[in-house]
Design an enzyme around this catalytic site. Sequence first.
Site, PDB file in Angstrom:
ATOM      1  N   HIS A  58      -0.230 115.605  63.926  1.00 12.21           N
ATOM      2  CA  HIS A  58      -0.932 114.337  64.096  1.00 12.21           C
ATOM      3  C   HIS A  58      -1.383 114.083  65.527  1.00 12.21           C
ATOM      4  O   HIS A  58      -1.656 112.950  65.896  1.00 12.21           O
ATOM      5  CB  HIS A  58      -0.028 113.174  63.664  1.00 12.21           C
ATOM      6  CG  HIS A  58       0.469 113.261  62.260  1.00 12.21           C
ATOM      7  ND1 HIS A  58      -0.380 113.229  61.186  1.00 12.21           N
ATOM      8  CD2 HIS A  58       1.730 113.374  61.754  1.00 12.21           C
ATOM      9  CE1 HIS A  58       0.348 113.304  60.058  1.00 12.21           C
ATOM     10  NE2 HIS A  58       1.624 113.405  60.383  1.00 12.21           N
ATOM     11  N   HIS A 219      -0.899 112.061  55.341  1.00 11.70           N
ATOM     12  CA  HIS A 219      -0.437 113.340  54.789  1.00 11.70           C
ATOM     13  C   HIS A 219      -1.104 113.609  53.442  1.00 11.70           C
ATOM     14  O   HIS A 219      -0.627 114.432  52.662  1.00 11.70           O
ATOM     15  CB  HIS A 219       1.078 113.334  54.600  1.00 11.70           C
ATOM     16  CG  HIS A 219       1.827 112.857  55.786  1.00 11.70           C
ATOM     17  ND1 HIS A 219       2.195 111.546  55.946  1.00 11.70           N
ATOM     18  CD2 HIS A 219       2.243 113.513  56.889  1.00 11.70           C
ATOM     19  CE1 HIS A 219       2.831 111.417  57.112  1.00 11.70           C
ATOM     20  NE2 HIS A 219       2.864 112.589  57.702  1.00 11.70           N
TER      21      HIS A 219
END
Lengths: 332, 332
Positions: A58, A219
């Site tokens: 991320h 996700h």
Amino acid sequence: MKKLMNSPADFVDEMLEGLTAANPSLVRGGETGRVIRRADDSRNKGKVGVVSGGGSGHLPLFTGYVGKGLLDACSIGNVFEGPTVGSCIEAIQMADGGKGVLRLYGNYGGDRMNFDMAGEMLEDEIRTTTVLGTDDIASAGPEERKKRRGVAGIIYAYKTAGAFAETGADLDAVTAVAQKTVDRTRTIGVALSPCQVPGSDKPSFILAENEIEMGMGIHGEPGIWRDTLRSADAIADEMIDRLLNDRPEGAGNRASILVNSLGATPLEELFILYRRARARVQAEGIEVVQPLVGHYATSMEMAGASISLLFLDDEIGPLLASPCECPFWTVR
Amino acid sequence: MKKLMNSPADFVDEMLEGLTAANPSLVRGGETGRVIRRADDSRNKGKVGVVSGGGSGHLPLFTGYVGKGLLDACSIGNVFEGPTVGSCIEAIQMADGGKGVLRLYGNYGGDRMNFDMAGEMLEDEIRTTTVLGTDDIASAGPEERKKRRGVAGIIYAYKTAGAFAETGADLDAVTAVAQKTVDRTRTIGVALSPCQVPGSDKPSFILAENEIEMGMGIHGEPGIWRDTLRSADAIADEMIDRLLNDRPEGAGNRASILVNSLGATPLEELFILYRRARARVQAEGIEVVQPLVGHYATSMEMAGASISLLFLDDEIGPLLASPCECPFWTVR
């Protein structure tokens, strides 16, 4: 999906090696090697520590936000997996300056379990508190706000809690500011194409050639609807409508907007989205301050974007505006 | 290829609208609306002006580098098309502080033609000089270095020329520094997947599922070879080998490394590449200073990366290190 990597098993450690080599303000530490702390060693400063953590994949989230006026330390897990208990313990210890440590991270089961356990194991040594990022409005309704996932908007809480900790505020006060910031932050994302975990043989989800998913998580968690691509303005309008409809009590008339790339979506498209989002927010009589447009919380090569609003008040407005410094976010 | 946009015809203007709304240090001007200048209006400072320009689709290049210690103004064309003569004239006029203006842009036919014409049309008014970015070693051999295309490495020349102009240096001296910086910069790129011009119905090139192209240009210009994907270390090794084999005379033993995403390639992969590139350069006895890792010169959603080396000397080293400020590159 092609990636520039070596063995998938080395993906995170090699990434951390490069991250810290390129940014001397970030120091990798701990026996786990999965903690990043400030090079200026905030442990010696007698201030409240602010710690985060989460899975890899991320960047700049989470480790990229370690720096003055932001995080003191951060534990980091494998791609899309929470950090281990051991790395959470190490991160808390590294952030401890004798005034306690705020654990500030996204609302995911694995992260919660390991940060909770780390806090318990250290409870005789270090006082800790917890604030969970819960800004993703697509992940649960307004009546279940505490169940929402944490996404890009958590960086606003890093900023205000980190700034307040630098002033010498105590742990309860820093915790309250972080919680208030989370309570006043709303985010929604839209995905255009998937990403793929290193070593996996398939993408984390599939979208058809002209399909997008509104509200998808970072996700690939399911969103609100999946339908055909539409114009940037139509997408921005729906996102802003949903954010404004969910605005917190006492939202006030000043907000920061964060238009964030989920990875592959380029700056050009983010600015096209921002242009519309800003106009819509202004049309509601809300003044836009300190906008952020760029790659702030990604899902590797996922295409798409998220929009966050932080509704400011007289306490968190100045904290957002106060100086901070990390490789990916500088305020002077 | 899905894009967050409205009408393709509005892509550039809406992007510029968002860019300037999000970044008050950048002001859009001119009758063409295709010029960005510094908000602090360098025209009044009596210093040499530094101007660039180029097609859209490469953000932060070119317009993103307008700011103190970098560019004074920048003309911007349609996606992957050079800026018009009119916008080049306006950019030069906006950058003029009475000491002349350096035109510093990438070596592409259309850009050259229009900047040359703009310079001629203004020659009674404003003295101008030209330096062309020619850092892409894949685009011509070392004996034809002047024919090479300009890619990501041009930002190093923005930095040194911009810094030198701020000191009050005259036009010939600023021009010489820019030329020396270009002469000491080498870049090579690798593409993993294509991009698509807004409004076009197909990508600018096609790569097979497991295929990459070494040396591809930022508009999809053909590279050196096309073959199967290999490890990040193998790719970095080849890129560094090629860059070091092409190093300029008097290269010295200090260099900055720029690992740049072409768009979709995430930070994680850039740091994995940087880790290897740095180790290889250090192993040659070269000290690595001021590394840059991130999105500096993109091709919209193209996946891939470029690596640039700037070989420093005692003149351009301090200029690279001196302060600058723009939305995408700050040195303090």
